[in-house]
Design an enzyme around this catalytic site. Structure first.
Site, PDB file in Angstrom:
ATOM      1  N   PHE A  14     -83.458 -83.191 -39.933  1.00 26.10           N
ATOM      2  CA  PHE A  14     -84.059 -84.114 -41.060  1.00 26.10           C
ATOM      3  C   PHE A  14     -84.541 -82.931 -41.941  1.00 26.10           C
ATOM      4  O   PHE A  14     -84.140 -82.835 -43.198  1.00 26.10           O
ATOM      5  CB  PHE A  14     -85.055 -84.891 -40.639  1.00 26.10           C
ATOM      6  CG  PHE A  14     -85.868 -85.427 -41.603  1.00 26.10           C
ATOM      7  CD1 PHE A  14     -85.639 -85.933 -42.698  1.00 26.10           C
ATOM      8  CD2 PHE A  14     -87.441 -85.533 -41.408  1.00 26.10           C
ATOM      9  CE1 PHE A  14     -86.594 -86.540 -43.571  1.00 26.10           C
ATOM     10  CE2 PHE A  14     -88.150 -86.181 -42.257  1.00 26.10           C
ATOM     11  CZ  PHE A  14     -87.829 -86.536 -43.339  1.00 26.10           C
ATOM     12  N   ASP A  59     -77.883 -71.952 -30.202  1.00 23.59           N
ATOM     13  CA  ASP A  59     -79.173 -72.549 -29.679  1.00 23.59           C
ATOM     14  C   ASP A  59     -80.186 -71.115 -29.797  1.00 23.59           C
ATOM     15  O   ASP A  59     -79.798 -70.073 -29.219  1.00 23.59           O
ATOM     16  CB  ASP A  59     -78.959 -72.683 -28.300  1.00 23.59           C
ATOM     17  CG  ASP A  59     -80.217 -73.265 -27.450  1.00 23.59           C
ATOM     18  OD1 ASP A  59     -81.356 -72.980 -28.296  1.00 23.59           O
ATOM     19  OD2 ASP A  59     -80.249 -73.728 -26.374  1.00 23.59           O
ATOM     20  N   SER A  78     -86.318 -77.471 -33.560  1.00 22.54           N
ATOM     21  CA  SER A  78     -87.384 -78.076 -32.532  1.00 22.54           C
ATOM     22  C   SER A  78     -87.083 -79.896 -32.544  1.00 22.54           C
ATOM     23  O   SER A  78     -87.089 -80.207 -33.481  1.00 22.54           O
ATOM     24  CB  SER A  78     -88.992 -77.750 -32.801  1.00 22.54           C
ATOM     25  OG  SER A  78     -89.558 -78.086 -31.840  1.00 22.54           O
ATOM     26  N   TYR A 148     -94.807 -80.078 -26.592  1.00 18.62           N
ATOM     27  CA  TYR A 148     -94.366 -80.004 -27.784  1.00 18.62           C
ATOM     28  C   TYR A 148     -95.757 -78.887 -28.633  1.00 18.62           C
ATOM     29  O   TYR A 148     -95.560 -77.905 -29.038  1.00 18.62           O
ATOM     30  CB  TYR A 148     -94.229 -81.199 -28.654  1.00 18.62           C
ATOM     31  CG  TYR A 148     -94.133 -81.208 -30.170  1.00 18.62           C
ATOM     32  CD1 TYR A 148     -92.802 -80.370 -30.652  1.00 18.62           C
ATOM     33  CD2 TYR A 148     -94.830 -81.695 -30.956  1.00 18.62           C
ATOM     34  CE1 TYR A 148     -92.811 -80.208 -31.904  1.00 18.62           C
ATOM     35  CE2 TYR A 148     -94.621 -81.593 -32.468  1.00 18.62           C
ATOM     36  CZ  TYR A 148     -93.689 -80.920 -32.893  1.00 18.62           C
ATOM     37  OH  TYR A 148     -93.178 -80.871 -34.193  1.00 18.62           O
ATOM     38  N   TYR A 162     -97.165 -61.049 -34.394  1.00 21.07           N
ATOM     39  CA  TYR A 162     -96.048 -60.070 -34.954  1.00 21.07           C
ATOM     40  C   TYR A 162     -96.800 -59.782 -36.411  1.00 21.07           C
ATOM     41  O   TYR A 162     -96.431 -58.740 -36.912  1.00 21.07           O
ATOM     42  CB  TYR A 162     -94.690 -60.787 -35.222  1.00 21.07           C
ATOM     43  CG  TYR A 162     -93.981 -60.378 -34.134  1.00 21.07           C
ATOM     44  CD1 TYR A 162     -94.078 -60.942 -32.913  1.00 21.07           C
ATOM     45  CD2 TYR A 162     -92.669 -59.736 -34.350  1.00 21.07           C
ATOM     46  CE1 TYR A 162     -93.421 -60.532 -31.829  1.00 21.07           C
ATOM     47  CE2 TYR A 162     -91.773 -59.587 -33.146  1.00 21.07           C
ATOM     48  CZ  TYR A 162     -92.164 -59.881 -32.058  1.00 21.07           C
ATOM     49  OH  TYR A 162     -91.256 -59.609 -31.037  1.00 21.07           O
TER      50      TYR A 162
END
Ligand code: UDP
Length: 329
Positions: A14, A59, A78, A148, A162
């Site tokens: 979406f 993936d 996700s 989630y 990072y």
């Protein structure tokens, strides 16, 4: 002149597909990557003919390779609805953990700026209202939403690590409930659920007493906020969402009015850990990005309803994603 290249993971989803459109419009070369568990190529089919669009069926939880330069990476892969992450909890955890590690590694090699999609779910069932970015949240790690919420929280931590330790150029957007065309009709989210029910002539299922609140942002506003954040120099999380808060019961009534359905509202049990209230504090987005949402719920809902009405009738009755059996064992 050589075009700047951007990788968008979850590009067939979406939000991902709307971002592909936006960056094509901005004149970039767009590489969309998606494993198509919850995404759908129909969302990006119109872009395949474009010379500056490529699609990788991959993936991101496994090693990611993209040849050539990458100026930007957007990590939007996700599952993102409670029903999805109940059905595919391990994949949800993997894309937020292994997936982000792969993409941060890719960003280091390519010297890309990377923006990651986080979520209001990092605030869990919030005890502070509205939610500012410096609220740490109230998350149940072992509840149904934990897969989630914790993946997204880990993803933020990894991204900041990072940034701090490898000097990577990073951005984090915390996305609040967003809606618009190309949402999956069967993803279980409240908006497609209600509109789907109205179109099928079923009653609208309000979970609990419907007093829980959400604040719905139209997709064009969300994309503009994300674009501005990417172009900014701010590496800490920024909320993007529409503060116009509404109870789910009021929302059901709005959908009944919009669709003209004769069906009624029926009550279903409230799922575990369902947040009781949610409203973004968007002070930061206003100050840093000069961003505020522009599309009212009335306008946005009308466009979204017209989109759902235009879908082939069989889509209305599809109960699962197309590729569920293929990917989920
Ligand atoms: N909800 C509902 N009926 C439905 C689907 C959802 O009342 O058929 C409620 C759900 O319990 C939640 C809200 O609507 O309080 C928003 O749910 P959604 O799944 O869209 O996303 P969330 O914001 O909870 O992640």
């Amino acid at each position: 002149m050589k075009k700047e290249r951007i990788l968008i993971t979850g590009g067939a989803g979406f939000l991902g597909s709307h971002l592909c459109d936006r960056f094509i419009q901005e004149g970039l070369h767009v590489i969309a990557m998606d494993n198509l568990i919850t995404g759908d190529v129909s969302n990006i089919e119109h872009l395949f003919k474009h010379p500056d669009f490529e699609f990788y069926h991959h993936d991101v939880s496994t090693f990611v390779h993209v040849p050539g330069e990458l100026k930007y990476i957007l990590h939007f892969a996700s599952p993102a609805s409670p029903i999805d992450y109940l059905k595919i909890p391990i994949q949800t955890l993997k894309v937020g953990s292994l997936g982000i590690h792969n993409l941060l590694g890719l960003a280091r090699v390519k010297k890309s700026r990377i923006l990651i999609a986080s979520t209001s779910e990092v605030y869990g069932d919030p005890l502070v209202h509205p939610q500012p970015e410096d609220y740490y949240g109230n998350v149940n790690p072992v509840g149904p939403r934990g897969v989630y919420d914790e993946a997204k929280r880990f993803q933020e931590a990894m991204t900041m690590a990072y940034h701090t330790y490898h000097n990577l150029d990073t951005r984090i957007v915390r996305i609040f409930n967003t809606y618009g065309p190309r949402m999956r009709l069967n993803d279980g989210r409240v908006l497609p659920a209600f509109i789907g029910q109205a179109l099928r002539g079923e009653d609208l299922t309000v979970f609990g007493d419907g007093s829980q609140t959400r604040s719905f942002c139209y997709v064009a506003d969300q994309v503009e906020g994300i674009f501005r954040l990417l172009m900014s120099d701010y590496s800490f999380p920024v909320n993007i969402g529409n503060p116009d808060e509404i109870t789910i019961m009021q929302f059901a009534e709005e959908i009944i009015k919009l669709t003209g359905t004769k069906q009624k509202i029926i009550s279903r049990p409230l799922p575990q850990d369902d947040p009781k209230q949610r409203q973004p504090d968007i002070t930061k987005a206003k100050e840093l990005l000069g961003w505020t949402p522009k599309v009212s719920r009335a306008e946005g809902l009308k466009i979204t309803y017209d989109y759902f009405k235009s879908l082939p009738r069989e889509v209305l009755f599809q109960r699962d994603y197309k590729n569920f059996e293929k990917y989920v064992r």
